[in-house]
Design an enzyme around this catalytic site. Structure first.
Site, PDB file in Angstrom:
ATOM      1  N   PRO A   1       1.342  -2.380   5.531  1.00 42.39           N
ATOM      2  CG  PRO A   1       3.370  -2.843   6.515  1.00 42.39           C
ATOM      3  CD  PRO A   1       1.917  -3.088   6.675  1.00 42.39           C
ATOM      4  CD  GLU A   2       1.871  -8.084   3.691  1.00 39.98           C
ATOM      5  OE1 GLU A   2       1.627  -8.969   2.852  1.00 39.98           O
ATOM      6  OE2 GLU A   2       2.147  -8.322   4.888  1.00 39.98           O
ATOM      7  CG  MET A   3      -3.217  -6.667  -0.232  1.00 42.40           C
ATOM      8  SD  MET A   3      -3.977  -8.295  -0.476  1.00 42.40           S
ATOM      9  CE  MET A   3      -5.412  -7.854  -1.445  1.00 42.40           C
TER      10      MET A   3
ATOM     11  CG  HIS B   1      -1.934   1.085   1.243  1.00 42.85           C
ATOM     12  ND1 HIS B   1      -2.903   1.211   0.277  1.00 42.85           N
ATOM     13  CD2 HIS B   1      -2.130   2.120   2.111  1.00 42.85           C
ATOM     14  CE1 HIS B   1      -3.675   2.245   0.551  1.00 42.85           C
ATOM     15  NE2 HIS B   1      -3.218   2.818   1.656  1.00 42.85           N
TER      16      HIS B   1
END
Length: 343
Positions: free
Chosen positions: A144-146, A100
């Site tokens: 930090p991902e989706m 993200h």
């Protein structure tokens, strides 16, 4: 005629000796704890299926769509396939996963392959998830991902009538679509991503499935001690102590130290030639260099350039046959579908 008979006899003796040697190698590999992917589809299904939520064609097809679905992310741009790209060995080809707002993983963690992940005993580098269903919930919600809260994911999916109908088709008309079921359905698709290779044919008794050079590399692989961690069907996937003999060359990159006991999930070696860079933080790009680093870090031995190349020759025989996965056409959003959020 006599000369021809002698030559023929020598060839026959040489062939028998080779077969005997190959049989001994096969037995050595099996004794090291390495096992093949089952040849029988029924046995393979028993291996990968979850009896609590059995694999069906409808669930797999829905899970595939959700795997490729970027609207499961807060931004509407990132899907599971972004970091676990099925066209790139099930990984992403970069050292640290990017999520993200174009954020690199704060611990500089590398995306492990999704292929054969069902064979892992645990999921994530620190082994915190026991199976794929639990693992699938993590990246969707992780900042930090989706970066998508569970309630946003449910709202997006249930706002799209086509998805609601597919869930009913897969689970029945009374199905309750919640975040767990969405993640479970993705995991069902992931359970099918198994890639048998020529190495499995060798383990099943086809002694000609590997070349002489690959067999030489396999013999070194076992003799050097690589199979002490890279074993069973997945050739990895268990928690093992890391930096046993020597500090890892790039230990400071990202600062990841494993679980509370310093244990790190051993990555699968299946399709390893397709999943560079290597190690939990993607610190090494050359497979030959990774073999040498494992020798010094884990085994306390120096693996020569020549032996490393021979082992790599074997490792490339672990590149397997991928399932045929066509990119799905995803259903259209509606006016009620929550909009993308880049913040």
């Amino acid at each position: 005629m006599k000369t021809a008979s002698v030559v023929a006899s020598l060839v026959l003796v040489g062939t028998c000796a080779l077969a005997s040697s190959d049989s001994e190698l096969l037995e050595k590999v099996k004794n090291s704890g390495v096992k093949p992917i089952p040849q029988s589809q029924l046995e393979l299904l028993k291996l990968v299926d979850d009896p609590k939520n059995p694999i069906t064609e409808n669930k797999v097809e829905l899970g595939k769509k959700l795997y490729f679905e970027p609207r499961l992310s807060k931004s509407g741009l990132i899907s599971c396939n972004t970091c676990h790209n099925l066209g790139l060995g099930g990984a992403d080809g970069v050292a640290a996963a990017v999520g993200h707002k174009w954020t690199a993983n704060p611990a500089h963690l590398n995306s492990p392959t999704v292929y054969n992940s069902v064979l892992n005993k645990v999921q994530f580098w620190d082994g915190r998830s026991p199976h794929l269903e639990d693992q699938a919930q993590g990246p969707i919600q992780a900042g930090p991902e989706m970066a998508a809260p569970a309630e946003l994911v449910v709202a997006r999916v249930t706002s799209i009538p086509a998805y609601v109908e597919e869930f009913k088709k897969a689970y029945g008309d009374d199905v309750k679509i919640d975040f767990k079921l969405i993640a479970d359905t993705i995991a069902i698709f992931e359970r099918t991503l198994v890639t048998p290779s020529r190495f499995d044919k060798f383990l099943h008794g086809d002694l000609d499935a590997l070349t002489p050079a690959e067999k030489e590399g396999l013999n070194l692989f076992v003799d050097k001690g690589c199979a002490s961690c890279h074993n069973d069907i997945g050739l990895g996937g268990t928690m093992q102590p890391f930096q046993v003999a020597k500090k890892y060359k790039f230990a400071s990159l990202g600062g990841f130290q494993g679980d509370e006991n310093g244990m790190v999930k051993t990555p699968t070696l299946r399709n390893i030639e397709e999943t560079a860079p290597y190690f939990h933080n993607g610190g090494i790009w050359s497979l030959a260099d990774a073999v040498k680093e494992m020798g010094s870090t884990q085994l306390g031995i120096s693996i020569s350039n020549d032996d490393s190349k021979k082992i790599v020759t074997f490792l490339k025989a672990l590149t397997g046959e991928k399932p045929d996965v066509s990119y799905p056409i995803l259903p259209a959003s509606t006016i009620n579908t929550p909009k993308p959020d880049m913040n």
